[in-house]
Scaffold this active site. Structure first.
Site, PDB file in Angstrom:
ATOM      1  N   HIS A 157       0.833  -1.221   0.000  1.00 39.62           N
ATOM      2  CA  HIS A 157       0.000   0.000   0.000  1.00 39.62           C
ATOM      3  C   HIS A 157       0.864   1.267   0.000  1.00 39.62           C
ATOM      4  O   HIS A 157       0.429   2.316   0.474  1.00 39.62           O
ATOM      5  CB  HIS A 157      -0.951   0.045   1.196  1.00 39.62           C
ATOM      6  CG  HIS A 157      -1.703  -1.231   1.425  1.00 39.62           C
ATOM      7  ND1 HIS A 157      -2.948  -1.465   0.918  1.00 39.62           N
ATOM      8  CD2 HIS A 157      -1.342  -2.357   2.089  1.00 39.62           C
ATOM      9  CE1 HIS A 157      -3.359  -2.681   1.268  1.00 39.62           C
ATOM     10  NE2 HIS A 157      -2.388  -3.252   1.975  1.00 39.62           N
ATOM     11  N   SER A 278      15.603  21.161 -16.329  1.00 41.38           N
ATOM     12  CA  SER A 278      14.429  21.983 -16.615  1.00 41.38           C
ATOM     13  C   SER A 278      14.890  23.252 -17.309  1.00 41.38           C
ATOM     14  O   SER A 278      15.970  23.777 -17.022  1.00 41.38           O
ATOM     15  CB  SER A 278      13.727  22.323 -15.304  1.00 41.38           C
ATOM     16  OG  SER A 278      13.004  23.530 -15.437  1.00 41.38           O
ATOM     17  N   LYS A 284      16.697  21.448 -11.145  1.00 39.87           N
ATOM     18  CA  LYS A 284      16.001  20.206 -11.489  1.00 39.87           C
ATOM     19  C   LYS A 284      16.871  19.172 -12.197  1.00 39.87           C
ATOM     20  O   LYS A 284      17.710  19.493 -13.016  1.00 39.87           O
ATOM     21  CB  LYS A 284      14.799  20.512 -12.408  1.00 39.87           C
ATOM     22  CG  LYS A 284      13.655  21.214 -11.728  1.00 39.87           C
ATOM     23  CD  LYS A 284      13.009  20.393 -10.614  1.00 39.87           C
ATOM     24  CE  LYS A 284      12.161  19.269 -11.127  1.00 39.87           C
ATOM     25  NZ  LYS A 284      10.934  19.727 -11.797  1.00 39.87           N
ATOM     26  N   GLU A 291      10.257   8.130 -16.915  1.00 35.91           N
ATOM     27  CA  GLU A 291       8.892   8.639 -17.131  1.00 35.91           C
ATOM     28  C   GLU A 291       8.378   8.290 -18.528  1.00 35.91           C
ATOM     29  O   GLU A 291       7.220   7.912 -18.701  1.00 35.91           O
ATOM     30  CB  GLU A 291       8.868  10.162 -16.954  1.00 35.91           C
ATOM     31  CG  GLU A 291       9.066  10.609 -15.525  1.00 35.91           C
ATOM     32  CD  GLU A 291       9.246  12.115 -15.446  1.00 35.91           C
ATOM     33  OE1 GLU A 291       8.258  12.814 -15.202  1.00 35.91           O
ATOM     34  OE2 GLU A 291      10.383  12.592 -15.640  1.00 35.91           O
TER      35      GLU A 291
END
Ligand code: ARG
Length: 480
Positions: A157, A278, A284, A291
């Site tokens: 979970h 970024s 970043k 992804e």
């Protein structure tokens, strides 16, 4: 008047939009080398069966080989007016060697021809995909071997559950990839079947030697029913379905790596080579590769759904709908190649933050099950032990401490079974080591698991070795 290869029965040319709509050359040009390979085998068989003279067959084979070379050198422009790769090549052959080219299509239809091309293409791509899966599995196993004693929280979970070895975590993925590998090997058996000779639907009207074609092309079997051979694409569905599973596995791993490389977790750091920055926020470092793998899973599922849907209402045998089998398949093959090629080195170069993992496993209640198990070993029924451990966790949360911080006297207020030896039992190393069952987290259990995985790696390597002759032929880098 337009001069279509099938133009004999027609009195009007096709509408030019229909030409474009109908054409598949935009994408099936990818099958060119497979088409040539299949045509060469067909021509040689026609000569063997005395349907063509040896000289005619030699002229055709030579002509086809030259076209193959020209295509590799990018010297050929395919034409939409010739609809698909099969008719484009036949047309070019006619221009190159003259009338005798018209004999190549004897006893053959584009229906069995395109089925053959797809079998040749997919068979080879499956071997290549399998090799890449193997490389990724190897990278995971190597990482596992380097991190046998790195302990991190295992989650259910997405809540910290029990401590596990990082090796165990990686080997879970290695096991999933093993099933993916086995599925491809199994599906390969059904792709390695030769459809040529099925003709348009009813089988060729000449005494063709189908076995000779199959033998030249290294097929282990031939389709026994001509209608089946030209109309089904279940082998494509099967590959897409196996691909969907591979992507699903990669997507789950990606999700974890994305989480783990967040500041909140900081369990891993992906190498700069597999991350991007970024355009606005200078700090970043984004896990784009992971992804994108997660994102590309969607298009592979889409290809599977698309193919199933194309097939579901089709009456036997060939229908033009089947031309829609290609783009989703080619795109899936390319997606798998890209994702797997990037994934293995991304895993290899990934830095593991042992300390962060250990801290997360240490500073929490991952040893609560241990506490209950401890009582069970002292003869307390498990349900009661579970309740006691639960109450102790609650008490710790209130006091903002962990289980191992509780003094023995406090523990004993909850159960007389607690003795001094409870404290070593609560150490996470001990919790991990206590799971000695097959498939458990103890060092010995994980080492046994590694041995098992190594046997599987060896057998995959063996499989790849015996199929290696297919890798270089006819054009492995030719992708969508
Ligand atoms: N381009 C077609 C395909 O991809 C080849 C087969 C065409 N057959 C036909 N009867 N029109 O399916």
């Amino acid at each position: 008047m337009d001069t279509k290869l099938w133009g004999g029965r027609f009195t009007k040319p096709t509408h030019n939009l229909v030409d474009e709509f109908n054409a598949s050359i935009y994408f099936d040009k990818l099958l060119a080398q497979y088409d040539i390979q299949g045509s060469i085998a067909h021509a040689r068989m026609l000569a063997k069966c005395a349907i063509l003279t040896q000289e005619e067959a030699d002229t055709i084979v030579n002509g086809l080989q030259k076209i193959g070379e020209k295509i590799k050198r990018n010297e050929i422009e395919f034409q939409v007016a010739d609809e698909d790769i099969h008719m484009n090549i036949e047309r070019i052959l006619q221009q190159d060697i003259g009338e005798v080219a018209g004999k190549l299509h004897t006893g053959r239809s584009r229906n069995d021809q395109v089925a053959l091309d797809l079998h040749l293409y997919l068979r080879q791509q499956m071997v290549m995909v399998l090799e890449k899966l193997f490389n990724l599995q190897q990278a995971l196993v190597n990482k596992a071997e380097q991190h046998l004693d790195t302990i991190l929280p295992g989650y259910t979970h997405l809540q910290r559950a029990q401590p596990v070895r990082l090796a165990h975590h990686f080997l879970a993925y290695a096991a999933m990839l093993q099933r993916d590998i086995n599925r491809i090997q199994d599906a390969y058996i059904r792709v390695n079947v030769c459809p040529l000779g099925a003709g348009a639907i009813a089988g060729a009207g000449f005494n063709l030697d189908r076995e000779y074609v199959a033998k030249q092309l290294n097929f282990t079997e031939i389709y026994q029913n001509s209608m089946d051979a030209v109309s089904d694409r279940d082998f494509v569905v099967e590959f897409l379905s196996n691909s969907a599973l591979i992507m699903m596995h990669l997507s789950r791993l990606s999700e974890e790596l994305i989480l783990w490389s967040s500041r909140e977790f900081a369990f891993v750091e992906l190498d700069d080579a597999y991350s991007t920055g970024s355009s606005m926020m200078p700090q970043k470092k984004n896990p784009d590769v992971a992804e994108l793998v997660r994102g590309k899973t969607g298009r592979v599922y889409g290809a599977l759904m698309g193919m199933l849907t194309v097939l579901k209402g089709l009456p036997l045998t060939y229908n033009k709908d089947l031309q829609e089998d290609k783009e989703g398949l080619f795109d899936t093959v390319k997606t798998l190649h890209d994702c797997l090629s990037l994934y293995a080195p991304m895993i290899t170069t990934m830095k593991i933050n042992d300390d962060a993992m250990h801290r997360a496993a240490q500073n929490d209640f991952l040893n609560a099950t241990e506490l209950a198990d401890y009582l069970v070993k002292k003869n307390v029924p498990f349900r009661e032990a579970h309740a006691i451990a639960g109450k102790l966790v609650l008490r710790c949360i209130e006091e903002n401490i962990y289980l191992a911080d509780l003094p023995l006297t406090t523990l004993q207020q909850y159960s007389a079974a607690f003795k001094e030896d409870v404290f070593p039992a609560l150490r996470i190393e001990q919790a991990v080591e206590a799971r000695r069952v097959i498939g458990g987290t103890a060092r010995k259990a994980v080492e046994d698991q590694l041995k098992y995985v190594h046997q599987q790696l060896t057998s995959t390597q063996e499989w790849l070795r015996t199929h290696a002759e297919l890798w270089s032929e006819p054009h492995p880098d030719f992708l969508w």
